[in-house]
Write an enzyme that holds these catalytic residues in place. Structure first.
Site, PDB file in Angstrom:
ATOM      1  N   ARG A  71       1.155  -1.106  -0.043  1.00 57.07           N
ATOM      2  CA  ARG A  71      -0.179  -0.146  -0.121  1.00 57.07           C
ATOM      3  C   ARG A  71       0.977   1.623  -0.177  1.00 57.07           C
ATOM      4  O   ARG A  71       0.605   2.385  -0.599  1.00 57.07           O
ATOM      5  CB  ARG A  71      -1.055  -0.245   1.229  1.00 57.07           C
ATOM      6  CG  ARG A  71      -1.876  -0.739   1.274  1.00 57.07           C
ATOM      7  CD  ARG A  71      -2.911  -1.317   2.340  1.00 57.07           C
ATOM      8  NE  ARG A  71      -2.469  -1.318   3.729  1.00 57.07           N
ATOM      9  CZ  ARG A  71      -2.703  -2.829   3.729  1.00 57.07           C
ATOM     10  NH1 ARG A  71      -3.992  -3.775   3.323  1.00 57.07           N
ATOM     11  NH2 ARG A  71      -2.299  -2.961   5.304  1.00 57.07           N
ATOM     12  N   ASP A 131     -16.042  -3.266  -4.364  1.00 58.58           N
ATOM     13  CA  ASP A 131     -16.342  -4.779  -3.640  1.00 58.58           C
ATOM     14  C   ASP A 131     -17.365  -5.261  -3.500  1.00 58.58           C
ATOM     15  O   ASP A 131     -18.533  -4.198  -4.125  1.00 58.58           O
ATOM     16  CB  ASP A 131     -15.759  -4.351  -2.036  1.00 58.58           C
ATOM     17  CG  ASP A 131     -14.982  -5.235  -1.677  1.00 58.58           C
ATOM     18  OD1 ASP A 131     -14.118  -5.474  -1.430  1.00 58.58           O
ATOM     19  OD2 ASP A 131     -15.829  -6.167  -1.360  1.00 58.58           O
ATOM     20  N   SER A 132     -17.842  -6.470  -3.530  1.00 55.91           N
ATOM     21  CA  SER A 132     -18.948  -7.198  -3.546  1.00 55.91           C
ATOM     22  C   SER A 132     -19.463  -6.302  -1.903  1.00 55.91           C
ATOM     23  O   SER A 132     -20.532  -7.033  -1.824  1.00 55.91           O
ATOM     24  CB  SER A 132     -18.864  -7.855  -4.183  1.00 55.91           C
ATOM     25  OG  SER A 132     -18.552  -8.556  -2.927  1.00 55.91           O
ATOM     26  N   ASP A 152      -6.788  -7.218  -6.583  1.00 56.37           N
ATOM     27  CA  ASP A 152      -5.915  -7.688  -5.366  1.00 56.37           C
ATOM     28  C   ASP A 152      -7.723  -8.654  -4.878  1.00 56.37           C
ATOM     29  O   ASP A 152      -8.145  -8.719  -3.336  1.00 56.37           O
ATOM     30  CB  ASP A 152      -5.836  -6.620  -3.569  1.00 56.37           C
ATOM     31  CG  ASP A 152      -5.699  -7.636  -2.465  1.00 56.37           C
ATOM     32  OD1 ASP A 152      -4.874  -8.539  -2.826  1.00 56.37           O
ATOM     33  OD2 ASP A 152      -5.274  -7.129  -1.422  1.00 56.37           O
ATOM     34  N   CYS A 204      -3.084 -13.861  -4.042  1.00 59.22           N
ATOM     35  CA  CYS A 204      -2.703 -14.575  -2.606  1.00 59.22           C
ATOM     36  C   CYS A 204      -3.280 -15.843  -2.603  1.00 59.22           C
ATOM     37  O   CYS A 204      -3.597 -16.519  -1.543  1.00 59.22           O
ATOM     38  CB  CYS A 204      -3.399 -14.085  -1.189  1.00 59.22           C
ATOM     39  SG  CYS A 204      -5.405 -13.640  -1.590  1.00 59.22           S
TER      40      CYS A 204
END
Ligand code: SAH
Length: 393
Positions: free
Chosen positions: A206, A247-248, A297, A337
């Protein structure tokens, strides 16, 4: 003390100090969940002290390869002291630090994140579950913290035959703290946040993003899978003026907006989109939108190597769309990830995405988890987060 004997030839991984023994390697011996056992080779040679896990395919997790070592409260105090001391030497600019990263710290199945004065802890295997009270007390003594919140609600506990557990283990009070990370602030709720509360593994990435956004003069930024907007706030800190968080999760996006204000940035410079990323990227492409910088991400598409094929296609798809949506010279930070996707495979997937998009890109940097989430030479499986910094040609 019970003894577990391994099959012939199966002693090699423990001899190389790899901490796991799979079910199929055990010849004979049984013990209770989490009980400390002596592990021997087929010919009766000592190999390790380990925790027994009757329900897991990872049947044994080694505590120590030293026959003279006793696995007792003092053992845990020593291991925790080494782990905590290592973090204090890293020069991290944050009050949120991963103090124990499981196998890498010689404590298989234990995750400890410190958020200001709260320790948020996951006990993910039978061994650490059995030693929970000892570990909790030792952690408070090693850190000076008085509060410890248990977040053993990860699905991986099922593989160990353990039920989910969540709540204060030591101390009590508000579960929300303010994280000061580099030059930004973020609120973290150890009760409701993902994992132990937040994604500390992306801390340095970040900060890097904020620096790159400034250096490259990026103004329009698309943050995909933004969660509570860590990369969005970083983009604003780098001087971006049109940041979109996708985002959901509605609650995560509400927090992202709150984080923009908490850091004193102009709310008009940030918008949120409660939507599926893949559908959003397609829609934006249709509309002819373009961005100076994009972050991808996503959550773990491949928890294990068995899911690698489907996950590869999913990663390729979003990276292809992301590369197309970038302006020439634009910046892409792309991550995986998934433990089931190695760094080499991830690079190949992104290369394939570029080919399909008809886009080439410079690789500026290869990224990984921050240094308080270390990998060790004996346990390369510990590596999970990998990323690339690309500059569209
Ligand atoms: N980049 C974040 C962490 C991302 S976690 C940070 O630095 O804090 C992954 C996020 O993806 C979660 O917030 C989850 O809600 C979101 N998510 C999962 N599947 C999604 C989808 N199909 N579309 C949009 N968001 C999704």
């Amino acid at each position: 003390m019970k003894t577990i004997r391994l099959r012939e030839g199966k002693e090699r991984s423990l001899q190389r100090q790899h901490p796991w023994v799979f079910q199929g390697s055990v010849e004979k011996g049984r013990a209770d969940a989490g009980e400390t056992v002596r592990v021997e080779s087929h010919s009766g040679e000592f190999l390790a002290w380990a925790a027994f896990s009757p329900d897991s395919t990872i049947r044994l997790r080694a505590w120590s390869f030293d026959e003279a070592e006793r696995i007792d409260a003092d053992f845990f105090r020593r291991r925790l002291a080494v782990a905590v001391a290592m973090r204090s030497r890293l020069g991290l600019r944050s009050n949120g630090v991963r103090l124990v990263h499981g196998e890498a710290d010689g404590l298989p199945g234990l995750i400890v994140d410190r958020y200001e004065d709260i320790l948020s802890v996951q006990f993910l295997a039978t061994g650490v579950e059995r030693w929970k009270a000892v570990i909790a007390d030792a952690l408070l003594a090693a850190t000076g913290c008085t509060r410890l919140y248990e977040r053993s609600d990860s699905s991986v506990r099922q593989l160990e035959g353990l039920d989910p557990v969540k709540g204060w283990l030591r101390g009590e009070g508000s579960t929300t703290v303010t994280l000061h990370e580099h030059d930004i602030r973020l609120t973290v709720d150890v009760e409701a946040g993902h994992k132990t509360g937040y994604y500390l593994d992306q801390r340095e990435n970040r900060a890097l993003f904020a620096r790159l956004v400034r250096q490259l003069g990026c103004k329009s930024v698309l943050n995909c899978y933004s969660y509570t907007g860590g990369f969005s706030v970083s983009a604003l800190a780098g001087g971006a003026t049109e940041v979109v968080s996708v985002d959901s999760s509605g609650p995560a996006l509400a927090r992202a907006s709150a984080h923009v204000e908490l850091n004193g940035f102009n709310p008009a410079h940030h918008t949120t989109l409660d939507a599926d990323v893949n559908a959003t990227l397609r829609q934006m492409l249709k509309e002819g939108r373009q961005f100076d910088a994009i972050v991808l991400d996503p959550p773990k598409f491949a928890p294990t190597a068995a899911h690698a094929d489907r996950a590869s296609r999913a990663y390729k798809d979003i990276n292809r769309l992301g590369l197309k949506l970038l302006k020439p010279g634009g910046l892409l930070l792309t991550f995986s990830c998934s433990g089931g996707i190695g760094a080499d495979l991830f690079h190949k997937i992104v290369a394939g995405a570029g080919l399909d998009a008809g886009v080439d890109a410079y690789i500026l940097q290869r990224l990984e988890a921050s240094s308080d989430h270390p990998t060790t030479v004996n346990f390369p499986e510990g590596e999970y987060l990998k990323g690339l910094v690309l500059l569209k040609r």
